[in-house]
Scaffold this motif. Sequence first.
Motif, PDB file in Angstrom:
ATOM      1  N   ILE A   1       0.872  -1.172   0.000  1.00  0.00           N
ATOM      2  CA  ILE A   1       0.000   0.000   0.000  1.00  0.00           C
ATOM      3  C   ILE A   1       0.910   1.224   0.000  1.00  0.00           C
ATOM      4  CG2 ILE A   1      -1.844  -1.180   1.264  1.00  0.00           C
ATOM      5  CD1 ILE A   1      -1.077   0.534   3.730  1.00  0.00           C
TER       6      ILE A   1
ATOM      7  N   GLN B   1      -9.666  -2.418  10.509  1.00  0.00           N
ATOM      8  CA  GLN B   1      -9.143  -3.682  11.029  1.00  0.00           C
ATOM      9  C   GLN B   1     -10.254  -4.667  11.408  1.00  0.00           C
ATOM     10  OE1 GLN B   1      -5.036  -3.116  12.773  1.00  0.00           O
ATOM     11  NE2 GLN B   1      -6.118  -1.502  13.867  1.00  0.00           N
TER      12      GLN B   1
ATOM     13  N   TRP C   1       3.172  -6.023   8.903  1.00  0.00           N
ATOM     14  CA  TRP C   1       3.440  -4.750   8.232  1.00  0.00           C
ATOM     15  C   TRP C   1       4.912  -4.361   8.342  1.00  0.00           C
ATOM     16  CZ3 TRP C   1       0.449  -2.769   4.804  1.00  0.00           C
ATOM     17  CH2 TRP C   1      -0.947  -2.949   4.871  1.00  0.00           C
TER      18      TRP C   1
ATOM     19  N   TRP D   1      -5.242   2.636   2.034  1.00  0.00           N
ATOM     20  CA  TRP D   1      -4.991   1.197   2.028  1.00  0.00           C
ATOM     21  C   TRP D   1      -4.806   0.649   0.621  1.00  0.00           C
ATOM     22  CZ3 TRP D   1      -3.831  -1.115   6.490  1.00  0.00           C
ATOM     23  CH2 TRP D   1      -4.171  -0.430   7.670  1.00  0.00           C
ATOM     24  N   LYS D   2      -4.573   1.551  -0.346  1.00  0.00           N
ATOM     25  CA  LYS D   2      -4.333   1.137  -1.728  1.00  0.00           C
ATOM     26  C   LYS D   2      -2.901   1.485  -2.131  1.00  0.00           C
ATOM     27  CE  LYS D   2      -9.186   1.625  -3.046  1.00  0.00           C
ATOM     28  NZ  LYS D   2     -10.162   2.296  -3.935  1.00  0.00           N
TER      29      LYS D   2
ATOM     30  N   GLY E   1     -10.968   4.670   2.484  1.00  0.00           N
ATOM     31  CA  GLY E   1     -10.042   3.559   2.300  1.00  0.00           C
ATOM     32  C   GLY E   1      -8.881   3.843   1.367  1.00  0.00           C
TER      33      GLY E   1
ATOM     34  N   TRP F   1      -1.878  -0.716  13.204  1.00  0.00           N
ATOM     35  CA  TRP F   1      -1.334  -1.639  12.199  1.00  0.00           C
ATOM     36  C   TRP F   1      -1.416  -3.073  12.686  1.00  0.00           C
ATOM     37  CZ3 TRP F   1      -0.778   0.787   7.765  1.00  0.00           C
ATOM     38  CH2 TRP F   1      -0.604   2.173   7.791  1.00  0.00           C
TER      39      TRP F   1
END
Length: 666
Positions: free
Chosen positions: A56, A135, A613, A157-158, A154, A305
């Motif tokens: 991301i 989450q 992550w 998150w890309k 969102g 995260w």
Amino acid sequence: MAIKIIFLLLLFIFQFRLSLSGKMNSMESVPDLQKSMYMVVEGYPCVRLVNLSGEIGCSNPGRDKVVAPIIKYKNTKELAQPYTILLSMDDVEGFFSRISNDSSFARNVRGVLVESEVEIQHKLKGFSPALKFPQAEFAPYHNTTYEWNPIGSGIMWKSYNFPVFLLSESSTSTLQEVAMKNEKTDNTYTTNVAEFDAVMQTTKVGTHDSESCLKEETCLPLGGYSVWSALPPINSSSSNQSKPIILTVASMDAASFFRDKSPGADSLISGMISLLAAVDALSHVDGLEDLNRQLVFLVFTGEAWGYLGSRRFLLELDQQSDAVHGLNSTLIHLVMEIGSTGRGLSQGNKTFFAHTEVSSAANEALDALKLAQESLKSEGVRISAATSSNPGIPPSSLMAFLRKNSSTSGIVLEDFDAIFSNKFYHSHLDDSANINSSAIVAAASLVARALYVLASDNKDLTSPALSGINANATLVEELISCMLDCNPGLSCDLVKSYISSSNRCPNHYVGVVLGEPSPTPYPSQVDDISRFVWNFLADRTSTPKGSTSVCSQDCGKKGGVCIRAETDGKGVCVISTTRYVPAYSTRLKFDSGTWQVLPPNSSDPMGMLDPVWTESNWNTIGLRVYTIQDAASDRLVLLGGITVTALSYLAIVLTRAYITKALKQD
């Protein structure tokens, strides 16, 4: 005649040297030349984050810098060539939606510059780049389509294969002028371009998942250090440690689309400030040693995260490591979490909601909060049980506890009922302007009194001890300015009395784990916020008050810790049970100087879900603007230069021949 010509040539050379000398005096070095040519732009980058399944965030698309002309974004405009897009906050969500749906448009986007504007929050309906259910995979219930954060887009998150920077306010006005110049001079031979230096090592090497990038050492795990402290201190040498524990938790980290601009004011930092103020209020109570239950305060990092902090804490608790020495999971009677508290102000009242999982201890905690409310009636503080139509508790650290052990008794205090009241959740706009200090003070007083009721079993509302527990409003104001503003920021007197901060502007992004995780890390391995929280809690929970000495090697042996060591090099030894707990993925192991991803363990359901992550390494990240000429102009200049050179050479040959001939005649 020849003498006249020679004199004129000498005069021309002399004047040329004077002219050149004047220019050299005004530009004395290469840096001076660079400053005149390039304008360095202040901004906050979006960076590349990597997990087990992909990426991301943002990065230059290859190994090289990206250069493209700057234009102002207009929703209906097609891009005929590669451009750098200057984007207002009004257009951010629409723009990134178009990027996802219009490949021909996205193909010509080389970089994005997002404008900053003073108090833009008042002009926007909201902006949250997080998901509608943050989450959701860790929820201890099945309804994961519920929208706790309905405004969430969102977009953070890309993955984007172009660099994105948030401009500072001063840079915004400068870049707006640059874009306007480009529009006005659309058909001329010069244009202003942005040069992005945001080459990520994971992109450069081609390591696009956590396992491969850790193996190739092109990334580091997200994480840091959580902090816990007991009030009063726990006598870990005593065999009689049977008091039930009331564990009060909050989070010190936040997230944002832009790495270094993650204020998180109401995205949980307000809860951390409430916890610190509650600890301060309780530290003035006499007879804490006589309480029926042990109070323990825990501030997590890495919760944004994959609940890194809480999951690692639970694992350390299972392993009974040195980081949690003195704690026993079987003794935890109740987990009380302080979530978002900064917007709990409604029609003059400070209103909060208790989200619980049904259990006798949770009901007891709710009753204690209501007793605390009654004792604070004159302050206009209200507590209500969250609506039963909610699918369960909201996104919180308590989820990790419940996924670990479904019989855990817990309660989460929030400033919302069914959906987030924070319209800027996990956004760079969630700053101090988005919260109210009086709500945080009220939450701190409410929690402190409820904890006293739970720990002492004293339900007498007229008790002087209970009525004397009040959060310090001045301390809360100071914590807000230290933790959320750049002025004074981490250079405030409160922070400076404990640590020497590396940055002035606070940032609550979790960061990466530096070196081998340890319960006794070097200060350089711990970020400013964690070090401050550790020192603050160690000081406020120390006992007896006023009993201090200069730090020595014997400090730890006596059950003490050394606080304020950064400020004077000596420090003060106080009796306190305050510890660091490493916060990083439970699927990671540090071995022989490198990180390894452990195979999934079927006995650990949260580990099976762990995205692991990591953050990509990079050499430098920079942004600058300068003017270039188009290719046709460059070719014309080159042709002109060649022509002038040829004519000059011809003139010299002819002049030389003429002078030679003239001298012979003389």
